[in-house]
Design a protein around this motif. Structure first.
Motif, PDB file in Angstrom:
ATOM      1  N   ASN A  15       0.780  -1.235   0.007  1.00  0.00           N
ATOM      2  CA  ASN A  15       0.127   0.164  -0.149  1.00  0.00           C
ATOM      3  C   ASN A  15       0.836   1.393  -0.182  1.00  0.00           C
ATOM      4  O   ASN A  15       0.330   2.341  -0.518  1.00  0.00           O
ATOM      5  CB  ASN A  15      -0.967  -0.069   1.331  1.00  0.00           C
ATOM      6  N   ALA A  16       1.928   1.264   0.457  1.00  0.00           N
ATOM      7  CA  ALA A  16       2.906   2.303   0.540  1.00  0.00           C
ATOM      8  C   ALA A  16       3.812   2.583  -0.833  1.00  0.00           C
ATOM      9  O   ALA A  16       4.329   3.550  -0.913  1.00  0.00           O
ATOM     10  CB  ALA A  16       3.902   2.204   1.574  1.00  0.00           C
ATOM     11  N   ASP A  17       3.456   1.680  -1.633  1.00  0.00           N
ATOM     12  CA  ASP A  17       4.110   1.753  -2.985  1.00  0.00           C
ATOM     13  C   ASP A  17       5.806   2.038  -2.940  1.00  0.00           C
ATOM     14  O   ASP A  17       6.335   2.819  -3.434  1.00  0.00           O
ATOM     15  CB  ASP A  17       3.572   2.929  -3.835  1.00  0.00           C
ATOM     16  N   ILE A  18       6.445   1.034  -2.170  1.00  0.00           N
ATOM     17  CA  ILE A  18       7.911   1.078  -1.866  1.00  0.00           C
ATOM     18  C   ILE A  18       8.622   0.051  -2.569  1.00  0.00           C
ATOM     19  O   ILE A  18       9.772   0.036  -2.363  1.00  0.00           O
ATOM     20  CB  ILE A  18       8.117   1.276  -0.453  1.00  0.00           C
ATOM     21  N   ILE A  74       2.649 -15.543  10.391  1.00  0.00           N
ATOM     22  CA  ILE A  74       3.509 -14.687  10.909  1.00  0.00           C
ATOM     23  C   ILE A  74       3.696 -13.468   9.824  1.00  0.00           C
ATOM     24  O   ILE A  74       3.761 -13.527   8.717  1.00  0.00           O
ATOM     25  CB  ILE A  74       4.906 -15.133  11.154  1.00  0.00           C
ATOM     26  N   GLY A  75       3.416 -12.324  10.356  1.00  0.00           N
ATOM     27  CA  GLY A  75       3.285 -11.175   9.580  1.00  0.00           C
ATOM     28  C   GLY A  75       4.271 -10.065   9.623  1.00  0.00           C
ATOM     29  O   GLY A  75       4.994  -9.888  10.776  1.00  0.00           O
ATOM     30  N   PHE A  76       4.779  -9.099   8.569  1.00  0.00           N
ATOM     31  CA  PHE A  76       5.426  -8.254   8.698  1.00  0.00           C
ATOM     32  C   PHE A  76       5.033  -6.959   8.252  1.00  0.00           C
ATOM     33  O   PHE A  76       4.719  -6.820   7.034  1.00  0.00           O
ATOM     34  CB  PHE A  76       6.879  -8.625   7.714  1.00  0.00           C
ATOM     35  N   ALA A  77       5.015  -5.952   9.215  1.00  0.00           N
ATOM     36  CA  ALA A  77       4.249  -4.792   8.433  1.00  0.00           C
ATOM     37  C   ALA A  77       5.432  -3.287   8.704  1.00  0.00           C
ATOM     38  O   ALA A  77       6.339  -3.315   9.501  1.00  0.00           O
ATOM     39  CB  ALA A  77       3.072  -4.356   9.409  1.00  0.00           C
ATOM     40  N   ILE A  78       5.130  -2.528   7.729  1.00  0.00           N
ATOM     41  CA  ILE A  78       6.313  -1.400   7.666  1.00  0.00           C
ATOM     42  C   ILE A  78       5.189  -0.122   7.442  1.00  0.00           C
ATOM     43  O   ILE A  78       4.543  -0.181   6.193  1.00  0.00           O
ATOM     44  CB  ILE A  78       7.060  -1.541   6.432  1.00  0.00           C
ATOM     45  N   ASP A  79       5.317   0.731   8.072  1.00  0.00           N
ATOM     46  CA  ASP A  79       4.441   2.063   8.215  1.00  0.00           C
ATOM     47  C   ASP A  79       5.460   3.105   7.796  1.00  0.00           C
ATOM     48  O   ASP A  79       6.290   3.387   8.403  1.00  0.00           O
ATOM     49  CB  ASP A  79       3.869   2.341   9.368  1.00  0.00           C
ATOM     50  N   GLY A  90      17.547  -7.656  12.434  1.00  0.00           N
ATOM     51  CA  GLY A  90      18.195  -8.011  11.097  1.00  0.00           C
ATOM     52  C   GLY A  90      17.386  -7.146   9.948  1.00  0.00           C
ATOM     53  O   GLY A  90      18.313  -6.627   8.899  1.00  0.00           O
ATOM     54  N   VAL A  91      16.285  -6.896  10.261  1.00  0.00           N
ATOM     55  CA  VAL A  91      15.405  -6.384   8.994  1.00  0.00           C
ATOM     56  C   VAL A  91      15.684  -4.592   9.236  1.00  0.00           C
ATOM     57  O   VAL A  91      15.677  -3.828   8.372  1.00  0.00           O
ATOM     58  CB  VAL A  91      14.083  -6.538   8.951  1.00  0.00           C
ATOM     59  N   GLN A  92      15.984  -4.489  10.456  1.00  0.00           N
ATOM     60  CA  GLN A  92      16.100  -2.982  10.752  1.00  0.00           C
ATOM     61  C   GLN A  92      17.087  -2.294  10.115  1.00  0.00           C
ATOM     62  O   GLN A  92      16.943  -1.072   9.649  1.00  0.00           O
ATOM     63  CB  GLN A  92      16.245  -2.608  12.458  1.00  0.00           C
ATOM     64  N   GLU A  93      18.237  -3.041  10.026  1.00  0.00           N
ATOM     65  CA  GLU A  93      19.286  -2.322   9.265  1.00  0.00           C
ATOM     66  C   GLU A  93      19.135  -1.909   7.771  1.00  0.00           C
ATOM     67  O   GLU A  93      19.412  -0.839   7.400  1.00  0.00           O
ATOM     68  CB  GLU A  93      20.394  -3.459   9.163  1.00  0.00           C
ATOM     69  N   TYR A  94      18.468  -2.930   7.060  1.00  0.00           N
ATOM     70  CA  TYR A  94      18.109  -2.521   5.843  1.00  0.00           C
ATOM     71  C   TYR A  94      16.837  -1.410   5.593  1.00  0.00           C
ATOM     72  O   TYR A  94      16.783  -0.800   4.845  1.00  0.00           O
ATOM     73  CB  TYR A  94      17.418  -3.964   5.316  1.00  0.00           C
ATOM     74  N   LEU A  95      15.973  -1.593   6.539  1.00  0.00           N
ATOM     75  CA  LEU A  95      14.868  -0.417   6.591  1.00  0.00           C
ATOM     76  C   LEU A  95      15.567   0.934   6.803  1.00  0.00           C
ATOM     77  O   LEU A  95      15.020   1.802   6.028  1.00  0.00           O
ATOM     78  CB  LEU A  95      13.769  -0.688   7.664  1.00  0.00           C
ATOM     79  N   TYR A 150      14.216  -1.879   1.334  1.00  0.00           N
ATOM     80  CA  TYR A 150      12.881  -2.327   1.875  1.00  0.00           C
ATOM     81  C   TYR A 150      12.773  -3.798   1.197  1.00  0.00           C
ATOM     82  O   TYR A 150      12.294  -4.856   1.941  1.00  0.00           O
ATOM     83  CB  TYR A 150      11.608  -1.481   1.345  1.00  0.00           C
ATOM     84  N   TYR A 151      13.251  -3.891  -0.023  1.00  0.00           N
ATOM     85  CA  TYR A 151      13.008  -5.207  -0.561  1.00  0.00           C
ATOM     86  C   TYR A 151      13.857  -6.177   0.142  1.00  0.00           C
ATOM     87  O   TYR A 151      13.470  -7.329   0.537  1.00  0.00           O
ATOM     88  CB  TYR A 151      13.423  -5.350  -1.964  1.00  0.00           C
ATOM     89  N   THR A 152      15.139  -5.799   0.297  1.00  0.00           N
ATOM     90  CA  THR A 152      16.039  -6.746   1.029  1.00  0.00           C
ATOM     91  C   THR A 152      15.556  -7.108   2.715  1.00  0.00           C
ATOM     92  O   THR A 152      15.793  -8.251   2.965  1.00  0.00           O
ATOM     93  CB  THR A 152      17.495  -5.973   1.301  1.00  0.00           C
ATOM     94  N   ALA A 153      15.059  -6.152   3.139  1.00  0.00           N
ATOM     95  CA  ALA A 153      14.448  -6.257   4.511  1.00  0.00           C
ATOM     96  C   ALA A 153      13.446  -7.167   4.507  1.00  0.00           C
ATOM     97  O   ALA A 153      13.289  -8.002   5.351  1.00  0.00           O
ATOM     98  CB  ALA A 153      13.900  -4.882   5.007  1.00  0.00           C
ATOM     99  N   CYS A 154      12.722  -7.389   3.490  1.00  0.00           N
ATOM    100  CA  CYS A 154      11.369  -8.331   3.378  1.00  0.00           C
ATOM    101  C   CYS A 154      12.173  -9.512   3.017  1.00  0.00           C
ATOM    102  O   CYS A 154      11.525 -10.620   3.483  1.00  0.00           O
ATOM    103  CB  CYS A 154      10.511  -8.051   2.205  1.00  0.00           C
TER     104      CYS A 154
END
Length: 277
Positions: free
Chosen positions: A51-54, A119-124, A153-158, A163-167
């Protein structure tokens, strides 16, 4: 002479076994890369909502396939959503858990239960908050310490805007800790396992060859060569030992200090974790 021939046969057998193992592992890796990639948990389910189009369209497609395959291997639905709703971390957790029940995220229809396997991963992108929320088997299989590692681990890439690598990092972390596929377990770190196997086998061959060369055959003529008898003897005799002691005064005038530090990574609670980026 007989011993030398026997050792040569053993070495040849070991080398032959190593070669067969290498060929078998190579064929297995090719077969897995061709076949496993086409496995999907549910073709009608969308595992990635941007939804954030990232994310780029090709990135979404890759993530969809990765989530579908990992969901089947882990026996839990793995999904990702990006938002611009300016939600707090707590609100993101609630959002993800509502998705499990309302959007059908729960492996093998467990979304109908109170503890769906998901298990879900959300980014605002507005609040710059992110959250990983687990339920059902993912909550029981992933300890809080492992969850904290996934979060950091995901915070570093965010933070870097990747964002793709974080996912991808999120999906791989879940799969590494929950994958029930025998094929995945056998082929995980395949290259490392292969080199270790070759190293162990090579070391065994070298040791065997060294032992074979160091063996000395003794017969009735060893000590009577040329009709002479010659035996040399050596003896070590312990005489005494001397111990010298000194009394050392210890000063009690010592001091110590403790220091503390802080971090910016997000905290977590039972069944999830998250933070800011």
């Amino acid at each position: 002479m007989v011993e030398m021939v026997t050792h040569k046969k053993i070495v040849k057998s070991i080398i032959r076994c190593i070669s067969l193992c290498i060929v078998a592992l190579f064929i297995m890796s090719i077969a897995i890369n061709r076949n496993v990639i086409t496995i999907y948990a549910d073709d009608d389910k969308s595992y990635v909502t941007d939804n954030a189009d990232i994310l780029q369209s090709d990135e979404i497609e890759k993530l969809e396939k990765m989530c579908a395959k990992a969901s089947q291997n882990c026996k839990t639905d793995i999904f990702i959503i990006t938002l611009t709703d300016n939600l707090t971390e707590f609100e993101l957790d609630t959002y993800l858990r509502n998705m499990m029940s309302t959007d059908g995220f729960g492996y093998n229809d467990t979304y109908l239960t109170d503890a769906p396997d998901a298990i879900g991963f959300a980014i605002d992108m507005t609040s710059r908050k992110y959250r990983i929320s687990s339920s059902g088997n993912s909550m029981s299989d992933i300890s809080q310490s492992v969850m904290d590692n996934m979060v950091s681990g995901v915070q570093e890439y965010l933070s870097d805007g990747d964002y793709y690598t974080a996912c991808v990092k999120f999906i791989n972390s879940v799969q590494r800790n929950m994958n029930t596929s025998i094929i995945y377990k056998l082929t995980r770190n395949l290259t490392t396992k292969l080199f270790i196997s070759i190293g162990v086998a090579t070391a065994a061959v070298v040791i065997m060859m060294f032992n074979a060369k160091s063996k000395v055959t003794v017969d009735s003529t060893t000590y009577t060569k040329d009709h002479r008898f010659n035996v040399n003897a050596r003896q070590d005799i312990f005489v005494n030992t001397t111990v010298v002691t000194h009394h050392i005064d210890r000063s009690d005038h010592s001091s110590s200090s403790d220091g503390g530090g802080g971090g910016s990574s997000g905290g977590g609670n039972s069944g999830g974790g998250g933070g800011s980026f």
